[in-house]
Design an enzyme around this catalytic site. Structure first.
Site, PDB file in Angstrom:
ATOM      1  N   TYR A 104       0.841  -1.189   0.000  1.00 55.96           N
ATOM      2  CA  TYR A 104       0.000   0.000   0.000  1.00 55.96           C
ATOM      3  C   TYR A 104       0.880   1.244   0.000  1.00 55.96           C
ATOM      4  O   TYR A 104       1.811   1.346   0.799  1.00 55.96           O
ATOM      5  CB  TYR A 104      -0.889   0.009   1.250  1.00 55.96           C
ATOM      6  CG  TYR A 104      -1.833   1.193   1.341  1.00 55.96           C
ATOM      7  CD1 TYR A 104      -2.878   1.343   0.431  1.00 55.96           C
ATOM      8  CD2 TYR A 104      -1.688   2.152   2.342  1.00 55.96           C
ATOM      9  CE1 TYR A 104      -3.743   2.427   0.509  1.00 55.96           C
ATOM     10  CE2 TYR A 104      -2.560   3.233   2.431  1.00 55.96           C
ATOM     11  CZ  TYR A 104      -3.582   3.363   1.513  1.00 55.96           C
ATOM     12  OH  TYR A 104      -4.444   4.433   1.596  1.00 55.96           O
ATOM     13  N   ASP A 147       9.170   2.744   0.431  1.00 56.22           N
ATOM     14  CA  ASP A 147       8.073   3.410   1.131  1.00 56.22           C
ATOM     15  C   ASP A 147       8.197   3.037   2.602  1.00 56.22           C
ATOM     16  O   ASP A 147       7.785   1.959   3.025  1.00 56.22           O
ATOM     17  CB  ASP A 147       6.726   2.972   0.551  1.00 56.22           C
ATOM     18  CG  ASP A 147       5.555   3.621   1.276  1.00 56.22           C
ATOM     19  OD1 ASP A 147       5.790   4.306   2.296  1.00 56.22           O
ATOM     20  OD2 ASP A 147       4.411   3.431   0.830  1.00 56.22           O
ATOM     21  N   LYS A 159       3.669   8.857   9.360  1.00 59.60           N
ATOM     22  CA  LYS A 159       3.396   8.223  10.654  1.00 59.60           C
ATOM     23  C   LYS A 159       4.346   8.661  11.767  1.00 59.60           C
ATOM     24  O   LYS A 159       4.158   9.743  12.322  1.00 59.60           O
ATOM     25  CB  LYS A 159       3.333   6.711  10.448  1.00 59.60           C
ATOM     26  CG  LYS A 159       2.135   6.386   9.522  1.00 59.60           C
ATOM     27  CD  LYS A 159       1.836   4.943   9.270  1.00 59.60           C
ATOM     28  CE  LYS A 159       0.551   4.848   8.448  1.00 59.60           C
ATOM     29  NZ  LYS A 159       0.587   3.946   7.327  1.00 59.60           N
TER      30      LYS A 159
HETATM   31  C1  LIG Z   1      -0.031   4.448   5.938  1.00 59.13           C
HETATM   32  C2  LIG Z   1       0.789   4.242   4.719  1.00 59.13           C
HETATM   33  C3  LIG Z   1       0.709   5.094   3.618  1.00 59.13           C
HETATM   34  C4  LIG Z   1      -0.297   6.219   3.541  1.00 59.13           C
HETATM   35  O1  LIG Z   1      -0.095   7.176   4.515  1.00 59.13           O
HETATM   36  P1  LIG Z   1      -1.336   8.162   4.912  1.00 59.13           P
HETATM   37  O2  LIG Z   1      -0.720   9.101   5.881  1.00 59.13           O
HETATM   38  O3  LIG Z   1      -2.389   7.278   5.482  1.00 59.13           O
HETATM   39  O4  LIG Z   1      -1.775   8.817   3.649  1.00 59.13           O
HETATM   40  C5  LIG Z   1       1.580   4.889   2.569  1.00 59.13           C
HETATM   41  N1  LIG Z   1       2.466   3.880   2.593  1.00 59.13           N
HETATM   42  C6  LIG Z   1       2.565   3.030   3.619  1.00 59.13           C
HETATM   43  C7  LIG Z   1       3.589   1.949   3.598  1.00 59.13           C
HETATM   44  C8  LIG Z   1       1.722   3.167   4.714  1.00 59.13           C
HETATM   45  O5  LIG Z   1       1.791   2.284   5.722  1.00 59.13           O
END
Ligand SMILES: *Cc1c(COP(=O)(O)O)cnc(C)c1O
Length: 442
Positions: A158, A253, A281
């Site tokens: 994701y 990511d 995060k």
């Molecule tokens: C949570 C997440 C996202 C998206 O971040 P948001 O702040 O929710 O837009 C993208 N990549 C990874 C790996 C994530 O865990």
């Protein structure tokens, strides 16, 4: 503790969620599905979502007064524990100076210095407001830098909800680049190629079939959004080699893994340095933040240094910067990651032993402050394997844990998170609750 095989499983006291139910009924008339982000609605585990009233340390209290030991931590940010007193104190001080400047502030320098010092790939960084924004911006950047349009992502990974990333699994759908969500134009995803996680051969084939057209490869260096899946030895290294060989860029990511898998993220832990990294995060300490960064020559493309446009009204705002700075300062203290590693491994081992003692199939593990399990035999190397997990039984497990006061992600396909606030007693109590819950659902 008594053995599950000789004792009837202890039943949990009934959970009173009257106020949550009232609020959810109202919310459903006000907001689609009653929530501001889909997984929160508990659809995949059944039952109704719990409305939180407040959080502190390892705990969350709901609107009916129930207390839970929280293993989501706001989906990652709360690695020092919720509402850490030092973060809150720093925020109070920052608040008095105003919430948003729309002009440069020194706090941005401080957080940038901390990130650059910690994350091996990052020589320069741009702050944004979410992980989604970081990933969509980095995608524009790798296309701008290479002059190529195709990208490779992995099934089950994701990268936020931007159009180009909404291509999941399903070989035929993936190969054709069909949109997985209505509203995503086919033209937007036509350049998104996908491969199974941990499958270097598939990546090689994509490079061969699209010679000179692939801008880059993006992945979660440890997957947390398809459940918890670790990279096999050689996978990250192989991607590093392949991207170099083909003049493509490698993007980690680390929105989830950054400052969680280690202070320098998964790239520091595994010793593989990508060209670019996305974060979010943890670096926002519980306020809305994202960031992307990497090689200085690539970052020089970003406006106003270069021609690639990307901007943000609230980007780098003093509150988010303050929470991020204080959180990283706390994480930087000696012993932090040793502690996280120890409690998380103990929890993960306890969960797996509990399932096995109840005669249930399970596979899983942990790295640093991130853990996960699948209710199936395993091994789980990719999203296809993960789909073998018993999601119906997971729903019952989720409910059983909730009734005992333990809040797990309401999905069989999300990693769990521990924090510095989880005490040894919290971990012991959690393992005991898992044992009871496994026995109850076996
Ligand atoms: C949570 C997440 C996202 C998206 O971040 P948001 O702040 O929710 O837009 C993208 N990549 C990874 C790996 C994530 O865990």
């Amino acid at each position: 503790m008594t053995s599950a095989s000789t004792t009837a499983p202890a039943s949990a006291p009934a959970l009173n969620t009257t106020r949550s139910e009232e609020l959810f009924a109202a919310a459903q008339t006000l907001m689609p599905g009653g929530v501001s982000s889909p997984v929160r609605a508990f659809r995949s585990v059944g039952g109704q979502p719990i409305f939180f009233d407040r959080v502190k340390g390892a705990y969350a209290w709901d609107v009916d007064g129930n207390r839970y030991v929280d293993y989501i931590g706001s989906w990652g940010p709360a690695i020092c524990g919720h509402a850490h007193p030092e973060v809150i104190a720093a925020l109070h001080e920052a608040l008095d100076k105003g919430t948003s400047f729309g002009a440069p502030c020194a706090l941005e320098n401080t957080l940038a210095e901390l990130v650059i010092e910690a994350v091996p790939s990052v020589e320069m960084v741009r702050f944004v407001n979410s992980g989604t924004e970081a990933c969509m911006s980095v995608l524009r950047l790798i296309r701008a830098f290479t002059g190529r349009e195709k990208i490779i992502k992995f099934e089950g990974c994701y990268h936020g909800h931007a159009d180009m990333f909404l291509v999941k699994a399903g070989s035929g759908v993936a190969t054709l680049g069909l949109p997985d969500s209505p509203g995503v134009p086919r033209s937007t995803t036509a350049n998104t190629l996908t491969a199974p996680y941990n499958d270097l051969e598939a990546v090689k084939e994509l490079f061969a079939a699209n010679a000179g057209e692939i801008a880059g490869v993006i992945l979660e260096p440890v997957v947390g959004n398809a459940g918890f899946i670790t990279p096999e030895p050689g996978f990250l290294e192989g991607l590093r080699e392949l991207t170099k060989e083909h003049g493509a860029l490698l993007v980690f990511d680390e929105v989830m893994t950054g400052f969680r898998i280690s202070y320098g993220g998964a790239q520091a832990r595994f010793g593989v340095t990508p060209d670019l990294t996305t974060m979010g995060k943890v670096i926002g300490g519980g306020l809305p933040v994202g960031a992307y960064g990497g090689r200085a020559d690539i970052m020089a493309m970003v406006a106003p240094a270069g021609p690639m446009y990307q901007a943000g009204t609230l980007s780098g705002n003093p509150l988010a910067m303050t929470a991020g700075i204080k959180t990283l300062e706390l994480l930087k203290q000696p012993g932090t990651y040793e502690r996280l590693e120890t409690i998380t491994k103990r929890l993960s081992d306890g969960i797996q032993q509990g399932a096995r003692d109840a005669g249930l199939p399970i596979t899983g593990g942990s790295i640093s402050a991130m853990f996960g399990f699948f209710l199936c035999e395993g091994p789980v190397r990719n999203f296809e394997d993960a789909k073998a997990a018993d999601t119906v039984r997971f729903g019952r497990l989720h409910r059983a844990m909730l009734e005992r006061g333990f809040y797990l992600a309401p999905s069989a396909f999300e990693a769990g998170f521990t924090s510095l606030a989880h005490s040894d007693a919290d971990i012991d109590a959690t393992i005991a609750a898992f044992r009871e819950s496994f026995a109850a659902i076996a």
